[in-house]
Motif scaffolding. Sequence first.
Motif, PDB file in Angstrom:
ATOM      1  N   VAL A 223       6.523 -54.829 -48.437  1.00  0.00           N
ATOM      2  CA  VAL A 223       7.815 -54.208 -49.350  1.00  0.00           C
ATOM      3  C   VAL A 223       7.300 -52.992 -49.656  1.00  0.00           C
ATOM      4  O   VAL A 223       6.008 -52.862 -49.722  1.00  0.00           O
ATOM      5  CB  VAL A 223       8.402 -55.434 -49.555  1.00  0.00           C
ATOM      6  N   ASP A 224       8.090 -52.390 -49.967  1.00  0.00           N
ATOM      7  CA  ASP A 224       8.160 -51.087 -50.410  1.00  0.00           C
ATOM      8  C   ASP A 224       7.824 -52.087 -52.634  1.00  0.00           C
ATOM      9  O   ASP A 224       7.511 -50.672 -52.700  1.00  0.00           O
ATOM     10  CB  ASP A 224       8.815 -50.005 -50.221  1.00  0.00           C
ATOM     11  N   PHE A 225       8.755 -52.294 -52.389  1.00  0.00           N
ATOM     12  CA  PHE A 225       8.904 -52.730 -54.161  1.00  0.00           C
ATOM     13  C   PHE A 225       9.420 -53.949 -54.097  1.00  0.00           C
ATOM     14  O   PHE A 225      10.636 -54.416 -52.830  1.00  0.00           O
ATOM     15  CB  PHE A 225       9.924 -51.512 -54.943  1.00  0.00           C
ATOM     16  N   TYR A 226       8.923 -54.625 -55.132  1.00  0.00           N
ATOM     17  CA  TYR A 226       9.824 -56.135 -55.781  1.00  0.00           C
ATOM     18  C   TYR A 226       9.572 -56.394 -57.074  1.00  0.00           C
ATOM     19  O   TYR A 226       8.639 -56.441 -57.556  1.00  0.00           O
ATOM     20  CB  TYR A 226       8.484 -56.989 -54.614  1.00  0.00           C
ATOM     21  N   VAL A 227      10.796 -56.608 -56.786  1.00  0.00           N
ATOM     22  CA  VAL A 227      11.036 -57.316 -58.753  1.00  0.00           C
ATOM     23  C   VAL A 227      11.107 -58.621 -59.120  1.00  0.00           C
ATOM     24  O   VAL A 227      12.356 -59.416 -57.694  1.00  0.00           O
ATOM     25  CB  VAL A 227      12.268 -56.234 -59.297  1.00  0.00           C
ATOM     26  N   VAL A 228      10.247 -58.751 -59.774  1.00  0.00           N
ATOM     27  CA  VAL A 228      10.564 -60.284 -60.564  1.00  0.00           C
ATOM     28  C   VAL A 228      11.098 -60.758 -61.796  1.00  0.00           C
ATOM     29  O   VAL A 228      10.204 -59.243 -62.614  1.00  0.00           O
ATOM     30  CB  VAL A 228      10.088 -61.292 -60.292  1.00  0.00           C
ATOM     31  N   SER A 229      11.931 -61.415 -62.192  1.00  0.00           N
ATOM     32  CA  SER A 229      11.864 -61.967 -64.017  1.00  0.00           C
ATOM     33  C   SER A 229      10.846 -63.554 -64.533  1.00  0.00           C
ATOM     34  O   SER A 229      10.978 -63.928 -63.474  1.00  0.00           O
ATOM     35  CB  SER A 229      13.297 -62.717 -64.446  1.00  0.00           C
ATOM     36  N   ALA A 230      10.240 -63.012 -65.204  1.00  0.00           N
ATOM     37  CA  ALA A 230       9.694 -64.474 -65.737  1.00  0.00           C
ATOM     38  C   ALA A 230      10.983 -65.269 -66.183  1.00  0.00           C
ATOM     39  O   ALA A 230      10.117 -66.574 -65.851  1.00  0.00           O
ATOM     40  CB  ALA A 230       8.630 -63.775 -67.058  1.00  0.00           C
ATOM     41  N   HIS A 231      11.369 -65.412 -66.486  1.00  0.00           N
ATOM     42  CA  HIS A 231      12.139 -66.186 -67.454  1.00  0.00           C
ATOM     43  C   HIS A 231      13.239 -67.817 -66.124  1.00  0.00           C
ATOM     44  O   HIS A 231      13.886 -68.684 -66.471  1.00  0.00           O
ATOM     45  CB  HIS A 231      13.051 -65.764 -67.940  1.00  0.00           C
ATOM     46  N   LYS A 232      12.903 -66.986 -64.706  1.00  0.00           N
ATOM     47  CA  LYS A 232      13.045 -67.647 -63.726  1.00  0.00           C
ATOM     48  C   LYS A 232      11.935 -69.107 -62.944  1.00  0.00           C
ATOM     49  O   LYS A 232      12.575 -69.654 -62.312  1.00  0.00           O
ATOM     50  CB  LYS A 232      13.988 -67.428 -62.878  1.00  0.00           C
ATOM     51  N   MET A 233      11.027 -68.246 -64.023  1.00  0.00           N
ATOM     52  CA  MET A 233       9.386 -69.390 -63.097  1.00  0.00           C
ATOM     53  C   MET A 233       8.895 -69.442 -64.238  1.00  0.00           C
ATOM     54  O   MET A 233       7.679 -69.554 -64.483  1.00  0.00           O
ATOM     55  CB  MET A 233       9.511 -68.475 -61.813  1.00  0.00           C
ATOM     56  N   GLY A 238      12.667 -61.718 -71.253  1.00  0.00           N
ATOM     57  CA  GLY A 238      12.402 -60.065 -71.639  1.00  0.00           C
ATOM     58  C   GLY A 238      11.294 -59.554 -71.075  1.00  0.00           C
ATOM     59  O   GLY A 238      10.739 -59.016 -71.428  1.00  0.00           O
ATOM     60  N   VAL A 239      10.865 -59.989 -69.803  1.00  0.00           N
ATOM     61  CA  VAL A 239       9.832 -59.897 -68.820  1.00  0.00           C
ATOM     62  C   VAL A 239       9.625 -60.199 -67.547  1.00  0.00           C
ATOM     63  O   VAL A 239      10.140 -61.013 -67.317  1.00  0.00           O
ATOM     64  CB  VAL A 239       8.254 -60.484 -69.424  1.00  0.00           C
ATOM     65  N   GLY A 240       9.097 -59.141 -67.098  1.00  0.00           N
ATOM     66  CA  GLY A 240       9.573 -59.509 -65.123  1.00  0.00           C
ATOM     67  C   GLY A 240       8.085 -58.125 -64.918  1.00  0.00           C
ATOM     68  O   GLY A 240       7.582 -57.697 -65.392  1.00  0.00           O
ATOM     69  N   MET A 241       8.350 -58.134 -63.390  1.00  0.00           N
ATOM     70  CA  MET A 241       7.333 -57.320 -63.232  1.00  0.00           C
ATOM     71  C   MET A 241       8.095 -56.825 -61.804  1.00  0.00           C
ATOM     72  O   MET A 241       8.539 -57.225 -61.117  1.00  0.00           O
ATOM     73  CB  MET A 241       6.389 -57.909 -62.264  1.00  0.00           C
ATOM     74  N   LEU A 242       7.650 -55.423 -61.938  1.00  0.00           N
ATOM     75  CA  LEU A 242       7.800 -54.290 -60.315  1.00  0.00           C
ATOM     76  C   LEU A 242       6.705 -54.499 -60.018  1.00  0.00           C
ATOM     77  O   LEU A 242       5.865 -53.135 -60.692  1.00  0.00           O
ATOM     78  CB  LEU A 242       8.163 -53.252 -61.625  1.00  0.00           C
ATOM     79  N   TYR A 243       6.271 -54.263 -58.433  1.00  0.00           N
ATOM     80  CA  TYR A 243       5.212 -53.832 -58.111  1.00  0.00           C
ATOM     81  C   TYR A 243       5.944 -53.047 -56.945  1.00  0.00           C
ATOM     82  O   TYR A 243       7.157 -52.770 -56.677  1.00  0.00           O
ATOM     83  CB  TYR A 243       4.688 -54.797 -56.479  1.00  0.00           C
ATOM     84  N   GLY A 244       5.145 -52.124 -56.977  1.00  0.00           N
ATOM     85  CA  GLY A 244       5.525 -50.638 -55.725  1.00  0.00           C
ATOM     86  C   GLY A 244       4.673 -50.262 -54.600  1.00  0.00           C
ATOM     87  O   GLY A 244       3.029 -50.087 -55.388  1.00  0.00           O
ATOM     88  N   LYS A 245       4.519 -50.054 -53.674  1.00  0.00           N
ATOM     89  CA  LYS A 245       3.352 -48.951 -52.972  1.00  0.00           C
ATOM     90  C   LYS A 245       2.998 -47.948 -53.302  1.00  0.00           C
ATOM     91  O   LYS A 245       3.735 -47.402 -54.076  1.00  0.00           O
ATOM     92  CB  LYS A 245       3.953 -48.772 -51.524  1.00  0.00           C
ATOM     93  N   GLU A 246       1.841 -47.485 -53.482  1.00  0.00           N
ATOM     94  CA  GLU A 246       1.289 -46.871 -54.693  1.00  0.00           C
ATOM     95  C   GLU A 246       2.421 -45.046 -54.051  1.00  0.00           C
ATOM     96  O   GLU A 246       2.304 -44.209 -55.563  1.00  0.00           O
ATOM     97  CB  GLU A 246      -0.062 -46.445 -54.274  1.00  0.00           C
ATOM     98  N   LYS A 247       2.061 -44.696 -52.508  1.00  0.00           N
ATOM     99  CA  LYS A 247       2.942 -43.841 -52.823  1.00  0.00           C
ATOM    100  C   LYS A 247       4.088 -43.530 -53.147  1.00  0.00           C
ATOM    101  O   LYS A 247       4.585 -42.396 -53.536  1.00  0.00           O
ATOM    102  CB  LYS A 247       2.590 -43.188 -51.499  1.00  0.00           C
ATOM    103  N   TRP A 248       4.818 -44.624 -53.845  1.00  0.00           N
ATOM    104  CA  TRP A 248       5.254 -44.367 -54.242  1.00  0.00           C
ATOM    105  C   TRP A 248       5.871 -44.249 -55.436  1.00  0.00           C
ATOM    106  O   TRP A 248       6.045 -43.728 -56.472  1.00  0.00           O
ATOM    107  CB  TRP A 248       6.836 -46.002 -54.015  1.00  0.00           C
TER     108      TRP A 248
END
Lengths: 412, 144
Positions: A223-233, A238-248
Amino acid sequence: MASVSTPLTFDVKSIRKDFPILNRKVNEKPLVYFDNAATSQTPQQVIDVIVDYYSNYNANIHRGVHALSQEATDAYEQARIKLQKHFNIPNAYQTLFTSGTTHGINIVASGYAEILKEGDEVIVSALEHHSNIVPWQMLCEKTGAVLKVIPMTDNGTLDMDAFEQLLSDKTKLVFVNHVSNALGTVNPIEFIIEKTHAVGGAVLVDGAQAAPHIKADVQALDVDFYVVSAHKMCGPTGVGMLYGKEKWLEQLPPYQGGGEMIDQVTFEKTTYAGLPHKFEAGTPNICGGIAFGAALDYMNAIGFETIAAYEHELLEYGTEKLKAIDGLRIYGESKEKTAVISFNIEGIHPYDIGTILDKLGVAVRTGHHCAQPIMDFYKIPGTVRASFAFYNTKEEIDILVAAVERAKNMLS
Amino acid sequence: MIMSSIQEIQQEIVEEFEMFDDWMQRYEYMIELGKSLPLIDEKYKTDEYIIKGCQSKVWVHADLKDDKIEFTADSDAIITKGIIAILIRSFSGQPPQEILDADTSFIDEIGLKEHLSPTRANGLVSMIKQIKLYAIAYQAKAGN
């Protein structure tokens, strides 16, 4: 995954002891919390981490030479590594802290405003949360790109034939949630990613609803980008994560200006810091990030396969019991779904059912779940949504079912 | 016939609700009130008269008759409709100034406070605002 039976070591009674809030009463009734898809509850282990942070090492990070700042920086960066490992992200610097899923999506959307050209195409799914529709509409308005929608079918799944028809060499981005918040449908993101890559596009997956139930491996998914929120887990809001491929991530411009995100500043020119700081302007939610790491530790100690198997049991039990109620219709009957049951009773407004359930101590969500296009598809004002977590029980589902029966009798 | 004041009507409603022992009975009564609410003319159930809540929809319409405002309203949710019935009973048929001076604290007294919370998004808070706006408008009209 669904066929795995719950190991004998999973003891929901002892798990429930970790969640102090589950002991409280609402309207003089024991709380039955079935609004987990909106926000999950927080175990004592995570609460302790939050208390420890403010009691012992609260300081600003990345910029102090004193001991507290160093301790806070270490804990925050360790949390980043926990996230990196959990989602199998290649490097820690591709693991960006955000304020939540919406923020992550907006970082990518605003970055793409510099990349997209008129006539480019962006595809979203009909099952999206408003937070994954509105930013792309704004993006398309700004750039002249065209927004296309993957239609849904009556059982609440996406029409993959129609999706393939939408793809072309004009497709630059596809946005889809891993799991639908309103219906619980698990979307075929592997297929979507593969087909989108074949035409040269990128895919952003909103993992907010999937992350509490499914451990996503971003490299396996490609996947190119994956986003999540802490408060669902089990983490804080007020905190979450964005993963992105380095090139993007290298290609996208910074989202906000401010401290932390700079390399050198003169009045003539500022050069930006490298990843991840380029996207982390200002003082972050330090405690939230550390607590997010603790929440992942907590859930991983139980095990995501164990969690998914137990929740699937709850889903099957709840589906069977609720379906037995005359006039009750469940929306979203995909074979692949998380422990979410969205339903209505014929002739009764979901708000009325939700109000009576609340009086009986049962917390559910009612309304359009910020997914109005889905409600328009079914031509309904909204649904009642019961969403289960691994700390819920079959006894609680029995209370829900009895409460729904009672509400039905009062309201019809 | 001497028309009761808003305050008298609200006191009457409070006394009616005091007869019930628990929330179930209060809600059942409110649902009955909702069902007996005189229907708004279908021609007013349009987007022009709608108040969109996130949870339920409310339609409200007002007419001036003999210097008094008559309200009709409806909702797609029956509990919302029950509270509308209570509000209409308290405000309809009253002069604009009385409507402007009146408050809705009697709703707290009958244990339905949560339904008038702005965060509830059921359209009721906006409905009260709309009732007051009609009162201002008709008062201005009468003053001309």
